[in-house]
Design an enzyme around this catalytic site. Structure first.
Site, PDB file in Angstrom:
ATOM      1  N   ARG A 172       0.833  -1.220   0.000  1.00  0.00           N
ATOM      2  CA  ARG A 172       0.000   0.000   0.000  1.00  0.00           C
ATOM      3  C   ARG A 172       0.865   1.268   0.000  1.00  0.00           C
ATOM      4  O   ARG A 172       0.539   2.256   0.652  1.00  0.00           O
ATOM      5  CB  ARG A 172      -0.932   0.041   1.219  1.00  0.00           C
ATOM      6  CG  ARG A 172      -1.972  -1.050   1.273  1.00  0.00           C
ATOM      7  CD  ARG A 172      -2.980  -0.942   0.130  1.00  0.00           C
ATOM      8  NE  ARG A 172      -4.086  -1.859   0.332  1.00  0.00           N
ATOM      9  CZ  ARG A 172      -4.067  -3.149   0.023  1.00  0.00           C
ATOM     10  NH1 ARG A 172      -2.977  -3.684  -0.509  1.00  0.00           N
ATOM     11  NH2 ARG A 172      -5.119  -3.900   0.239  1.00  0.00           N
ATOM     12  N   SER A 246     -10.211  -0.336   3.374  1.00  0.00           N
ATOM     13  CA  SER A 246      -9.501  -0.605   4.638  1.00  0.00           C
ATOM     14  C   SER A 246      -8.968   0.706   5.191  1.00  0.00           C
ATOM     15  O   SER A 246      -8.286   1.442   4.482  1.00  0.00           O
ATOM     16  CB  SER A 246      -8.318  -1.534   4.392  1.00  0.00           C
ATOM     17  OG  SER A 246      -8.760  -2.775   3.945  1.00  0.00           O
ATOM     18  N   GLU A 342      -4.400   4.088   6.590  1.00  0.00           N
ATOM     19  CA  GLU A 342      -4.134   3.810   5.176  1.00  0.00           C
ATOM     20  C   GLU A 342      -4.529   4.968   4.250  1.00  0.00           C
ATOM     21  O   GLU A 342      -3.701   5.403   3.440  1.00  0.00           O
ATOM     22  CB  GLU A 342      -4.857   2.509   4.810  1.00  0.00           C
ATOM     23  CG  GLU A 342      -4.124   1.679   3.797  1.00  0.00           C
ATOM     24  CD  GLU A 342      -4.616   2.015   2.425  1.00  0.00           C
ATOM     25  OE1 GLU A 342      -3.845   2.613   1.667  1.00  0.00           O
ATOM     26  OE2 GLU A 342      -5.774   1.709   2.101  1.00  0.00           O
TER      27      GLU A 342
END
Ligand code: EPU
Length: 346
Positions: A172, A246, A342
């Site tokens: 990510r 997420s 995130e």
């Protein structure tokens, strides 16, 4: 071209961010071509007012948490186009404009008979945003079939091609996310999709879902359908319930930390990494702290997946941050593990 026609004022962004925050851009440009981007650059260079403004690049808005007002110059990347640019013995080389919807692009590749992106089906956002956080799901990451991208350097006006190595992809993460502020605007992304294809269905319940669907020899389109079905059953549809996917990364910890947690919590979900460390399921950690399905005013934790924060209606960026911080601190108090947020807070 003058500023008035190119740069819009007071533009509502509620429909342009998947969390559905009722943000407003003081100045906004919908960028549909490189030529337009060059004109905007000229306008900015010719105006002290605009030159002193920070710039914020908006893609599909699926990985950002916005404030109520954005004083920055907001550039929404909407360059379209997708094409097969080359065919080699082993690969189909395809390129897509940054503004293309990611899932529509994946579907297009599958319809053309170019496999490889099926595990990344139904991820919200745009093609241009996909490399920024190296989107991933069901055992695949965007970097797996990434070839290169081209980006516009706003200060110099130059176009640069980035190889996979130069993008510095990680879980990510990429050079575009880790360098702040990112001086590049991604224009298009190219992928090398394999002619020799094997299904990757060992992650989670993908194989099981295919079996339920009656598929014995999975084709790329079957894998895509299975993944769409799994995502729809677990994750909220951002067009119905605002969310940014997420909300935390799955933390990667040493073997000693994983063992320490397992001693007290034997059901803790962890995945071994190639470097000997372990990825812990953040959703599990959050659920253990009693957050799953809990609402704090306008911000909630999704009832089917504790890793996803949702907008129950009228959430602000500040309220989202407050809930995220409370979750981080509860998880830290209980497991001594720091969760990393995130999406990007603007
Ligand atoms: N779990 C819980 N409680 C929960 C949620 C999950 O105990 O509330 C446990 C599950 O039982 C499972 C494990 O956690 O054993 C992992 O859950 P899941 O397979 O749903 O995946 P995840 O690790 O929570 C990651 C990605 C998702 C991606 C899925 C599937 C990150 C941060 N998230 O989630 O990506 O779709 O795997 O590959 O890596 C995104 O980045 O926005 C995203 C949705």
């Amino acid at each position: 071209m003058n500023t008035e026609t190119l740069i819009q004022r007071e533009v509502p962004l509620q429909n342009l961010n998947s969390f559905g925050i009722a943000a407003c851009a003081e100045r906004f440009v919908h960028v549909q071509s490189l030529e337009q981007l060059r004109s905007i650059r000229q306008l900015v260079l010719g105006s002290d007012d605009l030159l002193n403004l920070q710039r914020f690049v908006l893609g599909g808005g699926s990985n950002v948490i916005l404030p109520d007002r954005l004083p920055q110059l907001v550039l929404q990347m909407a360059i379209l186009g997708r094409e097969l640019i080359q065919e080699t013995n082993d690969h189909y080389i395809v390129r897509a404009g940054a503004g293309e919807n990611w899932h529509a692009f994946v579907e297009w590749t599958l319809q053309q008979g170019y496999p490889g992106l099926e595990n990344l089906s139904l991820i919200p956002g745009t093609v241009g945003a996909a490399p920024i956080q190296n989107i991933g799901a069901y055992g695949a990451e965007m970097q797996d079939h990434f070839l290169s991208l081209t980006a516009f350097h706003f200060e110099s006006g130059e176009i640069k091609t980035f190889s996979k190595k130069e993008c510095a992809f990680a879980y990510r993460d990429s050079v575009f996310k880790s360098v702040s502020p990112n001086p590049y605007l991604i224009l298009d992304v190219s992928f090398a999709l394999p002619k020799l294809w094997y299904p990757s269905i060992n992650y989670g319940d993908v194989a099981l879902r295919l079996k339920d669907m009656g598929v014995t020899k999975a084709q790329p389109i079957d894998v895509s359908r299975a993944i769409v079905a799994i995502r729809q059953s677990k994750l909220p549809d951002p067009t119905i319930i605002g969310n940014a996917g997420s909300f935390f990364k799955n933390p990667i910890v040493s073997c000693a930390v994983k063992n320490r947690i397992l001693e007290s919590f034997p059901t803790c979900v962890s995945y071994p990494q190639t470097d000997g460390r372990y990825k812990l399921a953040a959703g599990w950690l959050i659920e253990q702290c009693g957050w799953k399905g809990r609402d704090c005013g306008a911000v909630g934790v999704y009832e089917k997946q504790a890793l996803v924060l949702v907008n129950r209606g009228g959430a602000t960026g500040e309220a989202v941050r407050a809930v995220a911080n409370r979750i981080q601190s509860d998880v830290f108090d209980r497991f001594a593990v720091q969760l990393e947020i995130e999406p990007v807070f603007i």
